[in-house]
Write an enzyme that holds these catalytic residues in place. Structure first.
Site, PDB file in Angstrom:
ATOM      1  N   ARG A  88      59.616   9.064  62.554  1.00 22.38           N
ATOM      2  CA  ARG A  88      58.780   8.222  63.409  1.00 22.38           C
ATOM      3  C   ARG A  88      59.200   8.329  64.877  1.00 22.38           C
ATOM      4  O   ARG A  88      58.392   8.196  65.764  1.00 22.38           O
ATOM      5  CB  ARG A  88      58.885   6.772  62.931  1.00 22.38           C
ATOM      6  CG  ARG A  88      57.687   5.961  63.309  1.00 22.38           C
ATOM      7  CD  ARG A  88      57.600   4.733  62.511  1.00 22.38           C
ATOM      8  NE  ARG A  88      58.850   3.995  62.555  1.00 22.38           N
ATOM      9  CZ  ARG A  88      58.983   2.738  62.178  1.00 22.38           C
ATOM     10  NH1 ARG A  88      57.957   2.094  61.714  1.00 22.38           N
ATOM     11  NH2 ARG A  88      60.137   2.127  62.231  1.00 22.38           N
ATOM     12  N   LYS A 111      74.131  20.868  40.171  1.00 27.23           N
ATOM     13  CA  LYS A 111      75.569  21.160  40.170  1.00 27.23           C
ATOM     14  C   LYS A 111      75.824  22.377  39.272  1.00 27.23           C
ATOM     15  O   LYS A 111      75.272  22.476  38.179  1.00 27.23           O
ATOM     16  CB  LYS A 111      76.370  19.938  39.685  1.00 27.23           C
ATOM     17  CG  LYS A 111      76.282  18.769  40.699  1.00 27.23           C
ATOM     18  CD  LYS A 111      77.217  17.642  40.337  1.00 27.23           C
ATOM     19  CE  LYS A 111      76.936  16.393  41.144  1.00 27.23           C
ATOM     20  NZ  LYS A 111      77.646  16.282  42.413  1.00 27.23           N
ATOM     21  N   HIS A 159      71.004  10.497  36.718  1.00 27.25           N
ATOM     22  CA  HIS A 159      72.052  11.512  36.578  1.00 27.25           C
ATOM     23  C   HIS A 159      72.684  11.524  35.182  1.00 27.25           C
ATOM     24  O   HIS A 159      72.823  12.563  34.557  1.00 27.25           O
ATOM     25  CB  HIS A 159      73.167  11.287  37.602  1.00 27.25           C
ATOM     26  CG  HIS A 159      72.684  11.167  39.021  1.00 27.25           C
ATOM     27  ND1 HIS A 159      71.662  11.935  39.522  1.00 27.25           N
ATOM     28  CD2 HIS A 159      73.088  10.375  40.051  1.00 27.25           C
ATOM     29  CE1 HIS A 159      71.462  11.616  40.813  1.00 27.25           C
ATOM     30  NE2 HIS A 159      72.309  10.670  41.141  1.00 27.25           N
TER      31      HIS A 159
END
Ligand code: BG6
Length: 487
Positions: free
Chosen positions: A47, A180, A238
């Site tokens: 913004r 990962k 996760h």
């Protein structure tokens, strides 16, 4: 390897923390290594009324600060900076998207990646305004950061509204744990070897433990965290994704849908934890003042921005069970928390005792076989097997076969975001969550949240710098087990 076509990446939240700490350094690394095509632009968007020069300067500082010294050089940076530009866009102001259209002109046929590194309550507005401004082409992709909703209904609402603009195969829902290296190595271990698959079942495995422990506290994110808590922040995404990779059936191929079809079966097989079942099979905790690496730290409710009467959990432990032939009666113990003793993420697969013991207990010194998969801080795998100790007596003790990925592979270790960004550019969806996976994860999490909300008790206190509340050990203790904690 799939090639990368000319692209424009637009990062909404372009001057924010994620962009500066992870995304721009990741793109710079890949630029420096020659992995990005010449025609590839990166457009920061926010913004604020930043000039292009100010954005580049900010990005340069961030890359210098977040990359090792030997991975930054001025020539490469000067070259990379040519790719960078900035467009001021107010997510809710449709007129302001003209700035973005101008920055992206004229290359309509390019791959367009819109990376929404903003607050999720802007996702829908951004997607709709992009569409109204004519910026969504068949070659466009949108990348969504978590959290995707705070419960099932909000996740559905966001997905449906974004689905009005982007097809499912244009939507990349990031779970950075899937980026990962060790998580992908786990897939290689399970499906690239014959050795483990026959053993990967209830006949040979007694239990699985997944730990994602952090030493950090809320680190200036109190507003977000207090409204979220560890269950939504870590387990819903996760930890459940790790569980899926461990527990899924072998997919028929490495194609995105083949893998995701198997992962969703795992999520659907999770036995629901409702009411009393939820309370009996979960532990929630909240950290109190303590010490991390010898330094005193405040308790959760003393952190700036956290209400003093907060009941938000900063620690969760869960016993999850899967209703399948492969995993019946094999508990999956999951735990995650902030301000714990160590920063570690690991998956521990405990194998059963030998079916018939020829060595009596005085000769066996240690546990049965165990496979420990380390995700961080170091990446590697360790297989504990029993061996005879040297000496005249037939005494057995565990020794380990170690694989340290850092030592074994010479290539530099890529950051999870780096890997995932490259997959987005290549159009590979395999490491991203599909909509039905997201829903299934919420469906399992939601009854636990409801049971906690209606329970009279508060989260159990634990001292910062420990492994969580005593009830977490008791959760396994009642099954005659204990958490794997190796220092
Ligand atoms: C994020 C959570 O998704 O993962 C954070 O919102 C958490 O609260 C982080 O700290 C942990 O990621 P990593 O890769 O550092 O283990």
């Amino acid at each position: 390897m799939d090639s990368i076509e000319p692209f424009d990446i637009v990062i909404f939240g372009g001057s924010g923390d994620l962009a500066m700490r992870k995304l721009l350094p990741a793109l710079f690394r890949r630029h420096r290594e020659g992995h990005l095509p010449q025609q590839g632009r990166i457009i920061g968007s926010a913004r604020s009324q930043l000039s292009r020069e100010a954005f580049i300067e900010h990005a340069e500082q961030a890359c210098r600060a977040n990359l090792p010294d030997d991975e930054f050089d001025d020539d490469a940076w000067a070259d990379f900076a040519q790719r960078l530009t900035f467009a001021s866009v107010d997510a809710h102001d449709s007129d302001s998207y003209a700035n973005l259209a101008e920055a992206m002109a004229p290359a309509n046929e390019r791959v367009r990646v819109y990376y929404l590194a903003t607050s999720p309550n802007l996702f829908v507005a951004i997607c709709h305004n992009l569409a109204s401004a004519g910026l969504v082409t068949a070659q466009s992709r949108v990348v969504l950061e978590k959290p995707l909703g705070h419960d099932l209904a909000s996740a559905q609402s966001i997905s449906e509204q974004i689905g009005e603009v982007f097809n499912e195969d244009q939507i990349y829902r990031i779970d950075h744990y899937l980026g990962k290296e060790t998580v992908q190595n786990l897939i290689a271990l399970r499906f690239g070897n014959t050795l483990f698959e026959p053993l990967w079942r209830r006949d040979w495995i007694s239990d699985v433990q997944i730990t994602v422990a952090e030493q950090m506290g809320v680190e200036g994110r109190a507003d977000f965290y207090d409204a979220t808590g560890a269950l939504r922040d870590m387990v819903q995404n996760h930890v459940l994704q790790l569980l899926c990779i461990i527990a899924m059936e072998p997919p028929t191929s490495i194609d995105a849908d083949a893998v995701r079809d198997e992962k969703i079966k795992v999520l659907r097989a999770l036995q629901p934890l409702r009411g009393r079942d939820a309370l009996q099979n979960t532990v929630r905790g909240q950290y109190q003042a303590g010490a991390i690496s010898g330094q005193p730290v405040a308790g959760y409710t003393e952190e700036e921005g956290v209400p003093p009467d907060s009941r938000t959990e900063t620690f969760v432990a869960v016993r999850a069970d899967l209703a399948t032939w492969r995993w019946a009666d094999v508990p999956f113990y999951l735990r995650t928390g902030k301000r714990l003793q160590e920063r570690t993420a690991e998956i521990v697969v405990n194998f059963r005792e030998v079916p018939h013991a020829i060595f009596d207990t005085s000769m066996v010194n240690g546990n049965p076989n165990r496979l420990v998969i380390h995700l961080q801080p170091d990446e590697g795998m360790r297989l504990h097997i029993m061996a005879k100790a040297r000496g005249d007596e037939m005494t057995l003790r565990p020794v380990s076969l170690d694989l340290d990925f850092g030592e074994t592979f010479e290539a530099r270790q890529a950051d999870a975001y780096e890997r995932l960004l490259m997959d987005v550019l290549r159009g590979r969806l395999f490491l991203f969550m599909r909509r039905d996976e997201l829903y299934a994860a919420w469906e399992w999490i939601e009854p636990i949240m409801e049971a906690w909300a209606s329970a009279a008790d508060d989260p159990k206190p634990y001292t910062a710098g420990t492994w969580g509340p005593a009830a977490s050990s008791a959760l396994l203790g009642r099954d005659g087990r204990s958490w794997h904690e190796e220092s």
